[in-house]
Scaffold this motif. Structure first.
Motif, PDB file in Angstrom:
ATOM      1  N   THR A 236       3.798 -45.898  16.959  1.00  0.00           N
ATOM      2  CA  THR A 236       3.246 -46.217  18.274  1.00  0.00           C
ATOM      3  C   THR A 236       1.848 -46.810  18.137  1.00  0.00           C
ATOM      4  N   THR A 237       1.080 -46.311  17.170  1.00  0.00           N
ATOM      5  CA  THR A 237      -0.249 -46.855  16.923  1.00  0.00           C
ATOM      6  C   THR A 237      -0.161 -48.305  16.473  1.00  0.00           C
ATOM      7  N   CYS A 238       0.848 -48.653  15.659  1.00  0.00           N
ATOM      8  CA  CYS A 238       1.055 -50.053  15.256  1.00  0.00           C
ATOM      9  C   CYS A 238       1.303 -50.934  16.475  1.00  0.00           C
ATOM     10  N   ALA A 239       1.994 -50.384  17.486  1.00  0.00           N
ATOM     11  CA  ALA A 239       2.238 -51.156  18.712  1.00  0.00           C
ATOM     12  C   ALA A 239       0.915 -51.486  19.401  1.00  0.00           C
ATOM     13  N   VAL A 240      -0.041 -50.555  19.342  1.00  0.00           N
ATOM     14  CA  VAL A 240      -1.380 -50.818  19.899  1.00  0.00           C
ATOM     15  C   VAL A 240      -2.031 -51.984  19.156  1.00  0.00           C
TER      16      VAL A 240
END
Length: 511
Positions: free
Chosen positions: A322-326
């Protein structure tokens, strides 16, 4: 082919060639910002494993995350002086050297103390990079595409953050004691590449004029200006700003010390006894950098795994994914901003960006508050979705305006004699504010809840919108020398005084 068509083609081709050359220069300078972004992004995930491996407290994690910004003050002020001393181009080498040493120290650190030493060295490199990349790019860019090119450092920071997130995900499966060290240590590799690529960069024409190297400055301007006429006009404007008489020509000339580099004079003009126009410039630059960080962006970027944990997302793979999506959202929308800066203008993007951030922060704060008050087994799925959507919307709005604008706008508004040191002052405010935000987020969340923290950031962002609306004029499409006049700078008297002083020195030193 008709003769008129041939002439048109001949007129267009040099302009395209020069635009490509300026584009290449901006890309090379922005490499320093990629390394900076990587350090920011990789630490967000690495801190989870550092805490487990070294068994440190939340307060120590806060200090580890935020102290880089305080350390960077050393680099930002040293960069202003270094850039005026040895030039913008070789100042990039200093940034690369500090990044290289810092990454190796952190990668091979065996305890918390050594890790902090590595953070200090890397922090000095951050200070150098965050100051020199936008200044160099602004000074090398033609007015028609300066907003686009000057946004490259911010684009590179976001690309670096994304690479840091990907590094977290890629090395997360390594043994605990090895994984975070590899994450931090691989940051040394691009530093070597950056130092080598500097050899292909020309020096800033404005710095060359400050040193009296008119022939070298003219050669660079002819490569980056849209037309030969623009190159001649820009050289005349830069000469005037540097206090060189317009009728003085030559390959190398003597520049008046008063405008050529007397640092005490510049500090007095910036801080001690600024004119009303300079006061407006300093207020605009410092206010922009303060609000950029006070809006809480570091709390989202550095602590995104913890924020997602608070939103009910568990498991390392889910958190890091999810952090990669940010990171992807930040990178995509900073590219959008790069193409809009010279089309939509600075003010519309900045005001739209800040307004969107306010609504996104309110949504995030609401979702986190609902999640925080719900029993673990009964967390509403809509609240988790609201948190994720709000974070993605927040980084998108930030990246499309307020993110790149601090570098773009600040590198434009300071007059030539005060540009490097003025930018250093603004960066100092940026880094101090960033350090305070990142070193207090966990404690602030414990005191007023994580939802309350983001409600506070929303209130600060609302004040930012009012400040930007009332204090920041439009600068799109104007040369750096024309922007001085937008803020009320009038160099006529100074130019006359410098020209007279220059001639007096020539008479005094002549046989």
């Amino acid at each position: 082919m008709p003769e008129s068509t041939k002439l048109t083609a001949m007129a267009v081709d040099p302009k395209k060639k020069n635009a490509s050359y300026a584009f290449t220069c901006a890309i090379l300078a922005s490499m320093a910002s990629i390394i900076l972004g990587y350090d920011i992004g990789v630490m967000s995930g690495a801190s989870l494993y550092i805490k487990k491996d070294l068994k440190i407290t939340d307060v120590q994690v806060e200090i580890l995350m935020g102290i880089l910004n305080i350390y960077s003050l050393v680099g930002s002020f040293a960069a202003g002086r270094t850039a005026d001393w040895i030039g913008r181009r070789f100042t990039v080498v200093f940034a690369a050297a500090f990044f290289f040493a810092g990454a190796l120290l952190m990668g091979f650190s065996g305890d918390y103390a050594t890790l902090m030493v590595g953070r200090f060295v890397a922090g000095v490199g951050v200070g150098y990079a965050i100051m020199i990349a936008p200044v160099y790019t602004a000074e090398i860019s033609p007015a028609s595409s300066r907003g686009f090119l000057t946004s490259f450092p911010e684009v590179s920071i976001n690309l670096g953050i994304l690479l840091g997130y990907v590094s977290n995900y890629a090395f997360a499966r390594l043994p605990l004691s090895l994984g975070w060290r590899v994450m931090l240590g691989v940051g040394a590799a691009p530093s070597v590449l950056l130092a080598l690529m500097v050899l292909g960069m020309p020096e800033s024409p404005r710095w060359l004029v400050m040193k009296g190297r008119l022939a070298d400055a003219k050669a660079v301007l002819e490569k980056i200006a849209d037309t030969p006429e623009e190159a001649s006009e820009r050289l005349a404007d830069i000469k005037a700003a540097a206090g060189i008489p317009d009728d003085l020509d030559g390959d190398v000339v003597t520049v008046s010390k008063k405008r050529g580099g007397e640092e005490g004079q510049v500090w007095r003009e910036l801080v001690v006894s600024p004119t009303p126009a300079m006061r407006r410039i300093v207020l605009a630059a410092v206010g922009l950098h303060f609000f950029q960080q006070a809006s809480g962006v570091d709390s989202v970027v550095l602590y995104s795994p913890r924020v997602f944990q608070s939103a009910g997302i568990t498991g390392d793979d889910q958190l890091l994914g999810t952090t990669c999506a940010v990171g992807v959202a930040k990178t995509v929308f900073i590219l959008v901003a790069a193409f809009l800066l010279d089309r939509a203008g600075r003010r519309p993007l900045l005001l739209t960006s800040t307004g969107g951030m306010v609504f996104s922060l309110v949504g995030l704060a609401t979702g986190l508050t609902v999640v925080g008050r719900s029993p673990d087994a009964q967390v509403p799925s809509w609240a988790v979705g609201l948190c994720v959507a709000s974070i993605l919307a927040y980084v998108a709005f930030f990246s499309v305006g307020l993110g790149p604008m601090s570098g773009v706008y600040t590198s434009e508004i300071f007059p030539l004699r005060a540009r490097a040191l003025g930018f250093a002052v603004a960066v100092a405010c940026n880094r101090v504010t960033s350090g305070v935000i990142s070193m207090t987020f966990l404690s602030l969340s414990s005191a007023i809840t994580i939802g309350g923290s983001f409600f506070l950031y929303a209130a600060i962002s609302s004040l930012a919108w009012v400040f930007f609306f009332t204090r920041l004029p439009e600068t799109r499409g104007q040369t750096l020398e024309e922007i001085d006049k937008v803020f009320g700078m009038d160099d006529t008297a100074m130019e006359a005084e410098d020209s007279a002083a220059y001639r007096e020195r020539l008479l005094a030193t002549s046989p």
